[in-house]
Design a protein around this motif. Structure first.
Motif, PDB file in Angstrom:
ATOM      1  N   LEU A 163       0.986  -1.484   0.063  1.00 41.75           N
ATOM      2  CA  LEU A 163       0.305  -0.435   0.051  1.00 41.75           C
ATOM      3  C   LEU A 163       1.253   1.243  -0.325  1.00 41.75           C
ATOM      4  O   LEU A 163       0.581   2.039  -0.697  1.00 41.75           O
ATOM      5  N   ASN A 164       2.247   1.293   0.663  1.00 44.15           N
ATOM      6  CA  ASN A 164       2.758   2.354   0.904  1.00 44.15           C
ATOM      7  C   ASN A 164       4.179   2.268  -0.387  1.00 44.15           C
ATOM      8  O   ASN A 164       4.181   3.293  -0.835  1.00 44.15           O
ATOM      9  N   HIS A 165       4.140   0.605  -1.151  1.00 42.23           N
ATOM     10  CA  HIS A 165       5.121   1.627  -2.164  1.00 42.23           C
ATOM     11  C   HIS A 165       4.182   0.469  -3.273  1.00 42.23           C
ATOM     12  O   HIS A 165       4.929  -0.592  -3.895  1.00 42.23           O
ATOM     13  N   PRO A 166       3.296   1.074  -3.979  1.00 38.27           N
ATOM     14  CA  PRO A 166       2.898   0.019  -5.039  1.00 38.27           C
ATOM     15  C   PRO A 166       3.667  -0.240  -5.941  1.00 38.27           C
ATOM     16  O   PRO A 166       3.758  -1.036  -6.811  1.00 38.27           O
ATOM     17  N   ASP A 167       4.739   0.710  -6.515  1.00 39.76           N
ATOM     18  CA  ASP A 167       4.898   0.673  -7.773  1.00 39.76           C
ATOM     19  C   ASP A 167       6.396   0.337  -6.940  1.00 39.76           C
ATOM     20  O   ASP A 167       7.347  -0.475  -8.491  1.00 39.76           O
ATOM     21  N   THR A 168       6.342  -0.568  -6.545  1.00 39.37           N
ATOM     22  CA  THR A 168       8.222  -1.297  -5.857  1.00 39.37           C
ATOM     23  C   THR A 168       7.445  -2.785  -5.989  1.00 39.37           C
ATOM     24  O   THR A 168       8.409  -4.018  -5.598  1.00 39.37           O
ATOM     25  N   VAL A 169       5.768  -3.989  -6.303  1.00 37.83           N
ATOM     26  CA  VAL A 169       5.362  -4.750  -6.104  1.00 37.83           C
ATOM     27  C   VAL A 169       4.738  -5.501  -7.041  1.00 37.83           C
ATOM     28  O   VAL A 169       3.763  -4.902  -8.025  1.00 37.83           O
ATOM     29  N   GLU A 170       5.152  -5.699  -7.644  1.00 36.52           N
ATOM     30  CA  GLU A 170       5.123  -6.757  -9.086  1.00 36.52           C
ATOM     31  C   GLU A 170       3.553  -7.830  -8.259  1.00 36.52           C
ATOM     32  O   GLU A 170       2.969  -7.908  -9.588  1.00 36.52           O
ATOM     33  N   GLY A 171       3.767  -8.392  -7.698  1.00 37.74           N
ATOM     34  CA  GLY A 171       2.721  -9.444  -6.802  1.00 37.74           C
ATOM     35  C   GLY A 171       2.673  -9.693  -5.652  1.00 37.74           C
ATOM     36  O   GLY A 171       3.717  -9.108  -5.127  1.00 37.74           O
ATOM     37  N   LEU A 172       1.497  -9.773  -4.952  1.00 38.92           N
ATOM     38  CA  LEU A 172       1.763 -10.629  -3.789  1.00 38.92           C
ATOM     39  C   LEU A 172       0.845 -11.563  -3.962  1.00 38.92           C
ATOM     40  O   LEU A 172      -0.642 -12.025  -4.186  1.00 38.92           O
ATOM     41  N   VAL A 173       1.476 -13.068  -2.780  1.00 40.10           N
ATOM     42  CA  VAL A 173       0.659 -13.525  -2.351  1.00 40.10           C
ATOM     43  C   VAL A 173       0.868 -14.020  -1.094  1.00 40.10           C
ATOM     44  O   VAL A 173       1.536 -13.982   0.105  1.00 40.10           O
ATOM     45  N   LEU A 174      -0.123 -14.403  -0.447  1.00 42.83           N
ATOM     46  CA  LEU A 174      -1.513 -13.011   0.716  1.00 42.83           C
ATOM     47  C   LEU A 174      -1.972 -14.995   1.123  1.00 42.83           C
ATOM     48  O   LEU A 174      -2.768 -15.408   1.137  1.00 42.83           O
ATOM     49  N   ILE A 175      -1.126 -15.621   2.053  1.00 46.00           N
ATOM     50  CA  ILE A 175      -1.506 -16.744   3.174  1.00 46.00           C
ATOM     51  C   ILE A 175      -2.410 -16.223   4.267  1.00 46.00           C
ATOM     52  O   ILE A 175      -1.263 -16.378   4.901  1.00 46.00           O
ATOM     53  N   ASN A 176      -3.402 -16.681   4.497  1.00 44.52           N
ATOM     54  CA  ASN A 176      -4.290 -16.867   5.537  1.00 44.52           C
ATOM     55  C   ASN A 176      -3.649 -14.846   6.258  1.00 44.52           C
ATOM     56  O   ASN A 176      -4.039 -15.157   7.747  1.00 44.52           O
ATOM     57  N   ILE A 177      -4.087 -14.127   5.442  1.00 43.04           N
ATOM     58  CA  ILE A 177      -4.483 -12.527   5.779  1.00 43.04           C
ATOM     59  C   ILE A 177      -5.490 -11.959   6.356  1.00 43.04           C
ATOM     60  O   ILE A 177      -6.647 -13.278   5.847  1.00 43.04           O
ATOM     61  N   ASP A 178      -4.985 -11.475   7.195  1.00 41.95           N
ATOM     62  CA  ASP A 178      -6.521 -10.769   8.188  1.00 41.95           C
ATOM     63  C   ASP A 178      -5.524 -10.212   8.281  1.00 41.95           C
ATOM     64  O   ASP A 178      -5.374  -9.150   9.472  1.00 41.95           O
ATOM     65  N   PRO A 179      -6.377  -9.114   7.226  1.00 38.46           N
ATOM     66  CA  PRO A 179      -6.559  -7.656   7.032  1.00 38.46           C
ATOM     67  C   PRO A 179      -6.511  -6.064   8.435  1.00 38.46           C
ATOM     68  O   PRO A 179      -7.127  -5.461   8.126  1.00 38.46           O
TER      69      PRO A 179
END
Ligand code: BEZ
Length: 370
Positions: A163-179
């Motif tokens: 969220l803070n550095h969107p330009d540096t993240v090409e993809g995310l694999v989020l396992i069992n996230i609780d936001p």
């Protein structure tokens, strides 16, 4: 977590012992015993960097590949990078994928092997501050973009970073996230549990489902033993407290606060965080999100989904895909297109005979039961 990683580990380990004892590959063509794949022991280098919130340790595997992001992992509470990710990253079929990427495995402060216990009164970083340490790691390594793989607290941290550095993240694999931040009801339940349960038991309740805990398998005993006797248990408690004090990530579909990159959400059936991940899926951009729900998180299935995910981002040439995967991808693509552009909340039940699974490529929110 992986009530998940561990359970995922156990089932796959058992299945794969029958194949190769060394690399656990279920296929001869991907086995370390195959001459073509035999290579010198993988080099790993461990580094620490100072950040505004204290020092952070990370371990790098492989060498940087031109024009490719690094894979950056962040582990869950009660674990470190090795106990969390080694089973997945050393899984036989995973090798053909990860050999194309340099991997950076971050240990939360005080969780690295041999970490000294923090002095009494030490102010452990919040999850937001842990996310703010990541730019120092990337700067040190001179990496400009990453594909993040996070579990539980680690998934939250990588999301905050994205969220803070969107330009540096090409993809995310989020396992069992609780936001979500804990609501007052959660807090009341947490306090009550704290009266009767020790910290290790509470962490086990975060990592595993009730069903798994009551089965009290060898695997649960193993993790109970590791956490209970961890020399850095006091540090683990600090990370646990930071997790429980997390803020809401406040994802809003179509709003400003959202993940801009392709996301693969993964949750185990009946995982402690199943509802949270489902809700998270509803808040993310359906054109960028794949949702993978697996009743039994087998390493083979997760590996395959990861491969599809990378392929969707243009990083796995189809020549790298196995014959089986290619045919699965083909049938998946047509299944998605029959229903139109969006396959939201579609459950693809996979035959147990083939044991196949699929997560849609970025651009389709697809619920997959395996
Ligand atoms: C890797 O190859 O990235 C890896 C190896 C061992 C443990 C964790 C990751």
């Amino acid at each position: 977590m992986w009530r998940q990683l561990p359970s995922l580990v156990s089932s796959s380990y058992q299945a794969s012992w029958r194949s190769c004892r060394r690399c656990r590959s279920q296929r001869r063509s991907h086995c370390c015993q195959d001459r073509r794949l035999r290579r010198p022991r993988l080099l790993e280098t461990t580094h620490s960097v100072e950040t505004p919130y204290g020092s952070v340790t990370f371990t790098v595997y492989g060498t940087p590949k031109p024009k490719r992001p690094a894979i950056l992992t962040y582990h869950d509470v009660g674990l470190n990078y090795k106990s969390c990710f080694q089973p997945l990253f050393q899984f036989g079929d995973m090798q053909e994928i990860i050999q194309n990427f340099v991997r950076v495995h971050v240990d939360a402060p005080g969780m690295e092997e041999g970490a000294p216990v923090f002095p009494l009164g030490y102010q452990y970083p919040s999850l937001d501050q842990l996310a703010d340490m990541i730019p120092c790691v990337l700067q040190y390594l001179n990496f400009s973009t990453v594909i993040g793989v996070g579990v539980g607290a680690g998934a939250y941290i990588l999301s905050r970073y994205a969220l803070n550095h969107p330009d540096t993240v090409e993809g995310l694999v989020l396992i069992n996230i609780d936001p979500n931040a804990k609501g007052w009801m959660d807090w009341a339940a947490h306090k009550l549990t704290g009266l009767t349960s020790s910290i290790p038991e509470m962490i086990l309740g975060h990592l595993f489902s009730q069903e798994e805990l009551s089965g009290n398998s060898e695997l649960i005993q193993k993790y109970r033993n590791i956490i209970t006797h961890a020399p850095n248990l006091d540090n683990i408690e600090l990370y646990w407290n930071s997790y429980n004090n997390r803020r809401d990530l406040n994802f809003e579909r179509g709003g400003d606060i959202t993940l801009k990159c392709p996301v693969m959400l993964v949750v185990g059936d009946q995982a402690p965080h199943e509802d949270a991940v489902v809700e998270c899926n509803s808040k993310l951009d359906p054109t960028q999100t794949s949702f993978l729900k697996v009743s039994n998180l087998l390493l083979g299935k997760l590996t395959e989904a990861f491969k599809y995910f990378l392929q969707g981002m243009g990083y796995m040439a189809s020549s790298c895909m196995t014959r089986l995967s290619r045919s699965r991808t083909a049938s998946l693509t047509s299944a998605a297109s029959i229903d139109g552009n969006r396959s939201r909340s579609r459950t693809l039940s996979q035959s147990s005979e083939s044991g196949t699974l699929s997560s849609g490529p970025p651009g389709h929110t697809m619920e997959v039961s395996c």
